[in-house]
Motif scaffolding. Structure first.
Motif, mmCIF file in Angstrom:
data_model
loop_
_atom_site.group_PDB
_atom_site.id
_atom_site.type_symbol
_atom_site.label_atom_id
_atom_site.label_comp_id
_atom_site.label_asym_id
_atom_site.label_seq_id
_atom_site.Cartn_x
_atom_site.Cartn_y
_atom_site.Cartn_z
ATOM 1 N N ALA A 1 0.774 -0.927 -0.083
ATOM 2 C CA ALA A 1 0.177 -0.167 -0.083
ATOM 3 C C ALA A 1 0.908 1.307 -0.192
ATOM 4 C CB ALA A 1 -0.931 -0.003 1.227
ATOM 5 N N GLN A 2 2.013 1.123 0.597
ATOM 6 C CA GLN A 2 2.845 2.452 0.760
ATOM 7 C C GLN A 2 3.472 2.540 -0.602
ATOM 8 O OE1 GLN A 2 5.772 1.850 3.795
ATOM 9 N NE2 GLN A 2 7.569 2.245 2.361
ATOM 10 N N GLU B 1 9.197 4.393 -1.619
ATOM 11 C CA GLU B 1 9.197 3.386 -2.627
ATOM 12 C C GLU B 1 9.690 1.855 -2.415
ATOM 13 O OE1 GLU B 1 6.763 3.560 -5.026
ATOM 14 O OE2 GLU B 1 7.352 2.028 -6.271
ATOM 15 N N THR B 2 10.996 2.174 -1.859
ATOM 16 C CA THR B 2 12.074 1.262 -1.566
ATOM 17 C C THR B 2 11.953 0.553 -0.221
ATOM 18 O OG1 THR B 2 13.662 2.714 -1.555
ATOM 19 C CG2 THR B 2 13.313 1.490 -3.816
ATOM 20 N N ASP C 1 0.217 5.137 9.558
ATOM 21 C CA ASP C 1 -0.691 6.192 9.327
ATOM 22 C C ASP C 1 -0.259 7.389 9.032
ATOM 23 O OD1 ASP C 1 -2.053 7.506 12.253
ATOM 24 O OD2 ASP C 1 -0.164 6.168 11.929
ATOM 25 N N GLN C 2 0.909 7.744 9.711
ATOM 26 C CA GLN C 2 1.497 9.039 9.457
ATOM 27 C C GLN C 2 2.289 8.931 7.808
ATOM 28 O OE1 GLN C 2 4.539 8.977 12.582
ATOM 29 N NE2 GLN C 2 3.292 10.319 13.852
ATOM 30 N N LEU C 3 2.754 7.733 7.774
ATOM 31 C CA LEU C 3 3.385 7.260 6.336
ATOM 32 C C LEU C 3 2.185 7.750 5.384
ATOM 33 C CD1 LEU C 3 5.327 4.432 6.182
ATOM 34 C CD2 LEU C 3 4.325 4.946 4.334
ATOM 35 N N MET C 4 1.198 7.016 5.502
ATOM 36 C CA MET C 4 0.159 7.281 4.378
ATOM 37 C C MET C 4 -0.443 8.591 4.288
ATOM 38 S SD MET C 4 -0.034 4.387 3.231
ATOM 39 C CE MET C 4 -1.384 3.804 2.228
ATOM 40 N N TRP D 1 -0.208 10.794 0.881
ATOM 41 C CA TRP D 1 -1.456 11.216 0.108
ATOM 42 C C TRP D 1 -1.715 12.606 0.356
ATOM 43 C CZ3 TRP D 1 -3.362 8.729 -3.829
ATOM 44 C CH2 TRP D 1 -3.133 7.147 -3.796
ATOM 45 N N LYS D 2 -1.561 13.183 1.476
ATOM 46 C CA LYS D 2 -1.944 14.635 1.773
ATOM 47 C C LYS D 2 -0.664 15.706 1.694
ATOM 48 C CE LYS D 2 -5.616 13.398 5.087
ATOM 49 N NZ LYS D 2 -6.050 13.402 6.394
#
Lengths: 102, 430, 179
Positions: free
Chosen positions: B161-162, B229-230, B401-404, B408-409
């Motif tokens: 997902a990340q 990404e990696t 959740d901080q990562l996502m 996105w935001k």
């Protein structure tokens, strides 16, 4: 070996199409039904791109890109429906999803 | 047949353009060897640099300064027992690291190490690169599923997902870099990687400095997205040992795990190469248009040999500083041998640089040019590799959740804004 | 991919890629395990991308790899992992109506075979060689228009982006627990 003509590509596309139709009509697991639907869309794309080469212009390829985009949207929405349904009834069987309202 | 092989020497096309499959295979072999050596070196550098940043020494006992420690680790991994969980799906368990490895290494087909030093310069090189690197997430998801265990499954879902979230911002910043290639007379850009570097040469500016600060912001967003990404730090929540017991590769042991490690480091080097190609001018030496006199050419072509002389000097200083005890004798001899090898390579590069300059024979000059191009490219990528390790030593990792949220935001609006601003500024300027 | 040179070993690549595509399709519709079906579909999609490359359509091939194999199949794998298909994989593979479905598909197959057998002469044997180096530029001209005018497909392009927006919003709303 004979040179590969448009007809060869059309045969491959038709074979993929028939395989997709068999998958949609006979499989029980709904996720696999959706995957067979993607097979059908790919067969149509292959047909379009083969014809685009036969006629020498790019309209077939543009149409194929649009079909790919539409397939992405449809897969997302279809899988969303599937998950929403699974949350209610805990099943993925096409046989058990047969009531309009329960 | 030798004609077919030798006919490629001295040509200025990539093997793909020249249709020469033999030289394409040679290039692929060289790239594969180089990337494997780079992964080994990166492993050593990571342990030493992390240790020194934490005021400890790192590996010191395998060879001098622990130089053979990655080799020992590779041998250990190859000799370990291959444990497969009993309920795991055998075929899918076997194929998952292969998918990841294929996706990571296929990107190297389009990476240009020079104006004709790529395996195949496709017209859609950037699209190919983006598409193939997105196949790596498939390997991760399938690995987590095949392990038939909770932690790998959660780790695989989180990790993929990340990857998918940060691919979006990566793609948008890449598009803004491609838009900068179309700021020339004809107004036509290019998607080929070699074409992007040649556009930077033609416009006499690295894209990181073009339309300042837009290129810089795009570059920074791409750097952050490529780390996520990696699965590099600080975005390695999905595979850190203290979090999910190593995430998607928990159940993999021995050689299978080393395939995952190889795929991860190869992907790191691949996305760094892409960042270098798109924003930092690829294989170009500093100031190719501003300082283009032949004297400056000579000066800059001596850089590779001076780098190796510097490394050999550092190794010799290490030899001189070692205490002259008898139990350190083999280590002193080993380090002196390493310094001698580095010095020999430096001498060889010096001879090639000077001979290629004065002789002017086509093949040798082409070879010297290739060495220069590859050197500058590898230098820039090496800076990125060191940055990866630096980030890992410095920053705590983000919660998932901080990562996502960041993906996105924060990064997506910034990359959209940069894209829009680049387009507007490009239209105004031209 | 060489520009302007004769392709090499074309029948070999065509038969290999189409064999992979059809073999993958067969595996998709016959595998009991949904993850195996998804992997077989990925093989089929990549083989079809290779066929696009043979048809001088590099942009469509790249879009296929990026969107289909790298995006849609990932979505499918996520959903397969969320809905616990391991219980479903022990059920029967084919649904109650499978004889009817098979009969309908055989009818379709017979129709297609007869159409191809009779209409083979309709498709000319020539295969034009499209210029490959300017494929992306030409697609861009058709999609975006040039010299300040709209291209033939610009409006459809904008509608497609609206369609994707509607799909995103729909998918997000549909999977919320409380709308």
């Amino acid at each position: 070996m004979s040179p590969i003509t448009t007809f060869h590509y059309l045969v491959v596309a038709a074979a993929l199409f028939v395989l997709g139709v068999i998958g949609v009509l006979t499989r029980r697991n709904l996720v696999i039904v959706l995957m067979s639907l993607e097979l059908i869309l790919n067969a149509v794309n292959l047909n379009l791109v083969a014809f685009s080469r036969m006629w020498g212009n790019l309209h077939g390829q543009i149409f194929a890109i649009f079909i790919t985009v539409t397939a992405a949207a449809e897969a997302a929405v279809g899988l969303g429906i599937l998950i929403a349904f699974f949350r209610n009834k805990e099943t993925m069987n096409a046989d058990e999803i047969d009531l309009l309202k329960w | 047949m030798p004609n077919f092989i030798m006919s490629y020497l001295g040509s200025t096309l990539t093997p793909g353009e020249a249709g020469n499959q033999f030289w394409a295979l040679i290039y692929i072999f060289i790239i594969f060897t180089g990337v494997s050596i780079a992964v080994i070196a990166m492993n050593w550098l990571e342990r030493k640099a992390l240790a020194h940043s934490l005021v400890r020494l790192g590996p010191t006992s395998v060879a001098t300064q622990g130089l053979l420690q990655p080799t020992a680790r590779a041998i250990k991994l190859a000799l370990k027992e291959d444990i497969i969980p009993a309920e795991a799906d055998q075929f899918v368990f076997w194929i998952a690291p292969i998918i990841g490895l294929l996706a990571a290494f296929t990107v190297y087909t389009v990476i240009p190490f020079g104006p004709s030093q790529a395996v195949s310069d496709m017209n859609i090189g950037v699209l190919f690169m983006l598409g193939v690197s997105s196949l790596g997430a498939l390997g991760i998801v399938v690995a987590g599923w095949a392990s038939n265990s909770h932690y790998p499954l959660i780790g695989a879902l989180r990790s993929s997902a990340q990857m998918v979230s940060y691919e979006v911002s990566m793609g948008l910043t890449v598009v803004s870099a491609i838009m900068m290639t179309s700021m020339n007379e004809t107004g036509t850009g290019t998607l080929s990687m070699i074409g992007i570097v040649q556009a930077q040469q033609h416009q006499s500016v690295w894209f990181i400095f073009k339309f300042f600060p837009l290129g810089l912001i795009a570059f920074v967003v791409f750097s952050i997205a490529m780390i996520a990404e990696t699965n590099g730090a600080p975005f390695d929540m999905a595979e850190a040992e203290s979090e999910l017991t190593a995430g998607y590769h928990t159940e993999y042991s021995g050689l299978r795990w080393s395939l995952f490690m190889l795929a991860e480091y190869a992907a790191m080097i691949a996305v760094s190469s892409i960042a270098v190609t798109l924003w930092l001018g690829g294989w170009m030496r500093p100031f190719p248009n501003l300082l283009s006199a032949p004297a400056w050419d000579v000066v800059f072509s001596l850089f590779p040999s001076f780098t190796f002389f510097g490394l050999a000097a550092i190794a010799m200083v290490g030899v001189a500083r070692m205490p002259a005890h008898s139990f350190l004798r083999i280590q002193r001899i080993g380090l002196a041998g390493f310094a001698a090898v580095l010095g020999f390579i430096a001498l060889l590069l010096l001879v090639i640089a000077i001979a290629g300059r004065s002789a002017g024979r086509h093949c040798l000059a082409g070879f010297r040019d290739s060495i220069d191009y590859v050197y500058w490219f590898v230098l820039k990528v090496a800076v990125f590799m060191y940055l990866f390790i630096w980030y890992r030593a410095t920053w705590p990792r983000y919660r998932f959740d901080q990562l996502m949220r960041i993906g996105w935001k924060v990064l997506l609006p910034i990359s959209l804004g940069v894209l829009l601003a680049t387009a507007v500024v490009g239209v105004i300027v031209s | 991919m060489t520009t302007g040179m004769t392709p090499v070993a074309t029948p070999f690549f065509f038969y290999m890629l189409s064999g992979l595509a059809i073999g993958g399709g067969l595996l998709v519709i016959t595998r009991r395990n949904a993850v195996h079906s998804a992997l077989a579909l990925i093989v089929t999609l990549l083989a079809v991308a290779g066929l696009y490359l043979m048809l001088y359509a590099p942009f469509v091939a790249a879009v296929q790899i990026m969107l289909y194999a790298g995006g849609i199949m990932l979505l499918f794998l996520f959903v397969i992992m969320q809905v616990h298909t391991e219980r479903a994989s022990r059920d029967r593979r084919f649904n109650r109506m499978w004889p009817l479905g098979l009969a309908a598909s055989s009818g379709l197959l017979a129709l297609l075979v007869s159409a191809f057998a009779k209409g083979r002469a309709l498709f000319p044997d020539r295969m034009l060689r499209l210029p490959e180096s300017s494929n992306t530029q030409q697609i861009a001209t058709l999609l975006y228009g040039e010299a300040g005018k709209m291209g033939p497909y610009t409006f459809a392009f904008e509608i497609a982006s609206l369609l994707l927006l509607a799909a995103i919003i729909g998918a997000v709303i549909m999977t919320r627990r409380k709308i």
